[in-house]
Design an enzyme around this catalytic site. Structure first.
Site, mmCIF file in Angstrom:
data_model
loop_
_atom_site.group_PDB
_atom_site.id
_atom_site.type_symbol
_atom_site.label_atom_id
_atom_site.label_comp_id
_atom_site.label_asym_id
_atom_site.label_seq_id
_atom_site.Cartn_x
_atom_site.Cartn_y
_atom_site.Cartn_z
ATOM 1 N N CYS A 1 -6.579 -27.980 8.290
ATOM 2 C CA CYS A 1 -5.385 -27.208 8.678
ATOM 3 C C CYS A 1 -4.692 -27.914 9.844
ATOM 4 C CB CYS A 1 -5.797 -25.789 9.081
ATOM 5 S SG CYS A 1 -6.297 -25.604 10.798
ATOM 6 N N CYS B 1 -6.629 -27.986 13.195
ATOM 7 C CA CYS B 1 -7.796 -28.868 13.257
ATOM 8 C C CYS B 1 -7.419 -30.335 13.101
ATOM 9 C CB CYS B 1 -8.799 -28.467 12.183
ATOM 10 S SG CYS B 1 -9.493 -26.831 12.462
ATOM 11 N N GLN C 1 -11.867 7.094 -4.622
ATOM 12 C CA GLN C 1 -12.354 7.608 -3.356
ATOM 13 C C GLN C 1 -13.721 8.248 -3.608
ATOM 14 O OE1 GLN C 1 -11.243 7.032 -0.386
ATOM 15 N NE2 GLN C 1 -9.098 6.453 -0.661
ATOM 16 N N HIS D 1 -5.104 -21.485 11.193
ATOM 17 C CA HIS D 1 -6.476 -21.925 10.895
ATOM 18 C C HIS D 1 -7.253 -20.828 10.170
ATOM 19 C CE1 HIS D 1 -10.550 -23.422 11.210
ATOM 20 N NE2 HIS D 1 -10.858 -22.214 11.653
ATOM 21 N N CYS E 1 -12.165 -29.145 8.697
ATOM 22 C CA CYS E 1 -11.001 -28.353 8.309
ATOM 23 C C CYS E 1 -9.754 -29.227 8.306
ATOM 24 C CB CYS E 1 -10.817 -27.181 9.274
ATOM 25 S SG CYS E 1 -9.425 -26.108 8.834
ATOM 26 N N PHE F 1 -3.102 5.818 3.951
ATOM 27 C CA PHE F 1 -4.135 5.464 4.934
ATOM 28 C C PHE F 1 -3.531 5.330 6.329
ATOM 29 C CE2 PHE F 1 -8.136 3.749 6.294
ATOM 30 C CZ PHE F 1 -7.838 2.786 7.244
ATOM 31 N N GLY G 1 0.948 3.948 2.023
ATOM 32 C CA GLY G 1 1.267 4.637 3.272
ATOM 33 C C GLY G 1 0.249 5.704 3.633
ATOM 34 N N GLY H 1 -11.375 3.929 0.801
ATOM 35 C CA GLY H 1 -12.261 4.757 1.622
ATOM 36 C C GLY H 1 -13.463 4.040 2.180
ATOM 37 N N ASP I 1 -2.611 8.274 -1.717
ATOM 38 C CA ASP I 1 -3.868 9.022 -1.677
ATOM 39 C C ASP I 1 -4.208 9.365 -0.242
ATOM 40 O OD1 ASP I 1 -6.535 6.514 -1.695
ATOM 41 O OD2 ASP I 1 -4.677 6.666 -0.548
ATOM 42 N N ASP J 1 0.866 -1.174 0.000
ATOM 43 C CA ASP J 1 0.000 0.000 0.000
ATOM 44 C C ASP J 1 0.907 1.229 0.000
ATOM 45 O OD1 ASP J 1 -0.951 -0.049 3.542
ATOM 46 O OD2 ASP J 1 0.934 0.387 2.528
ATOM 47 N N ASP K 1 -7.838 -7.406 1.083
ATOM 48 C CA ASP K 1 -6.831 -7.648 2.130
ATOM 49 C C ASP K 1 -7.470 -7.299 3.466
ATOM 50 O OD1 ASP K 1 -6.370 -4.509 1.740
ATOM 51 O OD2 ASP K 1 -5.490 -5.122 3.667
HETATM 52 C C1 LIG Z 1 -9.962 -1.691 7.705
HETATM 53 N N1 LIG Z 1 -10.526 -0.740 6.773
HETATM 54 C C2 LIG Z 1 -9.767 -0.146 5.796
HETATM 55 N N2 LIG Z 1 -10.226 0.764 4.936
HETATM 56 C C3 LIG Z 1 -9.183 1.132 4.155
HETATM 57 C C4 LIG Z 1 -9.078 2.074 3.146
HETATM 58 C C5 LIG Z 1 -7.850 2.261 2.538
HETATM 59 C C6 LIG Z 1 -7.703 3.299 1.494
HETATM 60 O O1 LIG Z 1 -8.665 3.901 1.053
HETATM 61 N N3 LIG Z 1 -6.440 3.551 1.104
HETATM 62 N N4 LIG Z 1 -6.224 4.519 0.176
HETATM 63 C C7 LIG Z 1 -6.746 1.506 2.916
HETATM 64 C C8 LIG Z 1 -6.862 0.565 3.923
HETATM 65 C C9 LIG Z 1 -8.081 0.396 4.542
HETATM 66 N N5 LIG Z 1 -8.463 -0.404 5.592
HETATM 67 ZN ZN LIG Z 2 -8.597 -25.468 10.821
#
Ligand SMILES: CNc1nc2cc(C(=O)NN)ccc2[nH]1
Ligand SMILES: [Zn+2]
Length: 373
Positions: free
Chosen positions: A307, A310, A190, A336, A305, A97, A95, A217, A147, A93, A267
Site C-alpha cells: 500500500c 508501506c 434476528q 493501509h 505490504c 440499528f 437505519g 443482532g 428492523d 443499511d 462490513d
Molecule cells: C458493530 N456491531 C454491529 N452489529 C450490528 C447489527 C446490525 C443489525 O442487526 N441491523 N439490523 C447492524 C449493524 C451492526 N453493527
Molecule cells: Zn500497508
C-alpha cells in the site's frame, strides 16, 4: 455487467464459500468486505483510492444520509453513486440499528420509530415503508429491511418480541420494496444468541423470500465465542443459494472465523475508524503507531505490504504525523488498513478456491503475535 442481481457459488471448502454477486453496477467477489461510507464518504479516502484497495462494494448509512443532506436532496443531485463519485455497487443499511444506537428521544411502536436527530434535534419518523423510500431515493443496489436490533443484555422474552416485530417489518419492507429488477432486498435474521429464535426468524424470512439474508443482532457485546456459536448454526438456517451478510463485523480474526462458518459479506468501521486512532492492522498483529518505540523506526508498518503507506513512509514518519495530528496520518493509516482487509479477503477467496482454507486459517493464527508489534 449483468442487468439483474444474481449470486453464484464457484467453490466450497467446509462451510466456507467462494462466490460472485452480479449486479448491473458490477460484480462483487465473495467473501467480500464492505468499507463503510457513512456520510457519503469513506472517511479520509477518495473513492478511487477505496477502489484501489480492492473494494467491490461500499456501505452507506440511511440514518446519517436521511438527516444530512437528506435522501431527497441526494436524489435531486442524481443519486448516491453520482453524489459520492462511486459507480460500483452500494449497499445501504435501513437505519434501524443506528436510530437505536445514535438518535435521541426514541419512541418505538408497531408502526416504526420516532426520534430526534443527533445532528440538530429535529424530529423524524422511520417506518419500513419510509426506509424503503429513502433507500430507493439514494439509489442503492442492495437494500436492507427495516428492523430492530435489541440492545444487549436482553432477556429471551425481549429478544423474541423484538425479533417478531422485525419479522412483521420484514414483510412490510418486502411489500414496500416492490419489484425492482437489478436491485436486491436483503432480509435480516434476528433472535439474539437463542437458537430456536434464530430458527423462527430464518423460517419467516424464507417464507417471505429475499435476494440475500443478513445475520443481524451480533457484534453487540456478546463476544467472539458467543458470536461464533451463533454462526455455527445460523448460516445453515439460511438459503445456501443466496448471499449471507454478517452485519458490523469485525476484527480480522472475527472475519476469518465468520468466513469459515459460511458468511459471504461483512462490513465494519474498524479499519477506517482505527486508522484515524493510529491503529494499523498487519498480518503479524496490530501496530499502535502512537507508541514511542516507533519514533526512530525507519521500517514500514509491514515489509510485505504494497500500500502507499508501506511503500513510501516509515513508522517514524507515521508516528510523527499521528502525534502532530496531521491529516495525512488518517489518510495513510486508513488506506493501509483497508488495503490489509482487502488483501485478507483476497487471500481467503484464493484459499477456498484451492481447497486449503484450513491451512490458511492455521497460518493466519500462527503469524499473529500476541499484543502490539
Ligand atoms: C458493530 N456491531 C454491529 N452489529 C450490528 C447489527 C446490525 C443489525 O442487526 N441491523 N439490523 C447492524 C449493524 C451492526 N453493527
Ligand atoms: Zn500497508
Amino acid at each position: 455487467m449483468s442487468q439483474k442481481f444474481s449470486y453464484a457459488v464457484h467453490a466450497t471448502d467446509g462451510s466456507a464459500r467462494l462466490g460472485t454477486i452480479s449486479t448491473p453496477r458490477g460484480d462483487i467477489r465473495t467473501p467480500a468486505f464492505m468499507p463503510v461510507g457513512t456520510a457519503a464518504t469513506v472517511k479520509a479516502m477518495r473513492p478511487e483510492s477505496v477502489r484501489e484497495t480492492g473494494a467491490d462494494i461500499l456501505l452507506g448509512n440511511t440514518y446519517h444520509l436521511m438527516l444530512r443532506p437528506t435522501a431527497e436532496r441526494i436524489d435531486r443531485l442524481g443519486g448516491l453513486h453520482r453524489f459520492m463519485n462511486w459507480d460500483r455497487p452500494i449497499l445501504t443499511d435501513s437505519g434501524g440499528f443506528q436510530v437505536m444506537s445514535l438518535a435521541d428521544l426514541r419512541k418505538l411502536t408497531e408502526e416504526g420509530v420516532t426520534f430526534r436527530s443527533h445532528v440538530d434535534g429535529s424530529r423524524h419518523h422511520l417506518t419500513p415503508e419510509r426506509s424503503m423510500e429513502i433507500q430507493k431515493l439514494l439509489g442503492s443496489d442492495i437494500v436492507m429491511c427495516f428492523d430492530e436490533c435489541p440492545a444487549l443484555p436482553a432477556d429471551e422474552m425481549r429478544v423474541a418480541e423484538s425479533m417478531r416485530l422485525s419479522m412483521r417489518w420484514a414483510q412490510r419492507s418486502r411489500d414496500a420494496f416492490g419489484d425492482r429488477p437489478g436491485h436486491a432486498l436483503f432480509g435480516i435474521q434476528q433472535g439474539g444468541v437463542t437458537q430456536h429464535l434464530r430458527a423462527e426468524s430464518a423460517e419467516k424470512l424464507r417464507e417471505i423470500g429475499f435476494d440475500g439474508y443478513a445475520v443481524g443482532g451480533l457484534a453487540v457485546g456478546e463476544g467472539q465465542e458467543a458470536m461464533f456459536g451463533v454462526l455455527d448454526y445460523a448460516c445453515d438456517m439460511l438459503p445456501e443459494d443466496r448471499p449471507r451478510y454478517l452485519m458490523g463485523v469485525g476484527k480480522p480474526d472475527d472475519i476469518v472465523g465468520a468466513v469459515k462458518r459460511g458468511i459471504d459479506m461483512m462490513d465494519c468501521v474498524l479499519p477506517s475508524r482505527s486508522g484515524r486512532t493510529g491503529q494499523a492492522f498487519t498480518r503479524r498483529g496490530v501496530v499502535n503507531i502512537k507508541n514511542a518505540r516507533h519514533q526512530d523506526d525507519p521500517r514500514p508498518l509491514d515489509e510485505d505490504c504494497t500500500c502507499p503507506a508501506c511503500r513510501s513512509y516509515s513508522r517514524a514518519y507515521l508516528h510523527h504525523v499521528f502525534r502532530s495530528q496531521e491529516i495525512i496520518s488518517s489518510m495513510l493509516l486508513t488506506w493501509h488498513n483497508l488495503h490489509y482487509y482487502q488483501e485478507l479477503m483476497g487471500d481467503m477467496r484464493a484459499a477456498i478456491g484451492q481447497g486449503r482454507f484450513a491451512a490458511f486459517e492455521a497460518q493466519f493464527h500462527a503469524d499473529r503475535a500476541d499484543g502490539d508489534i
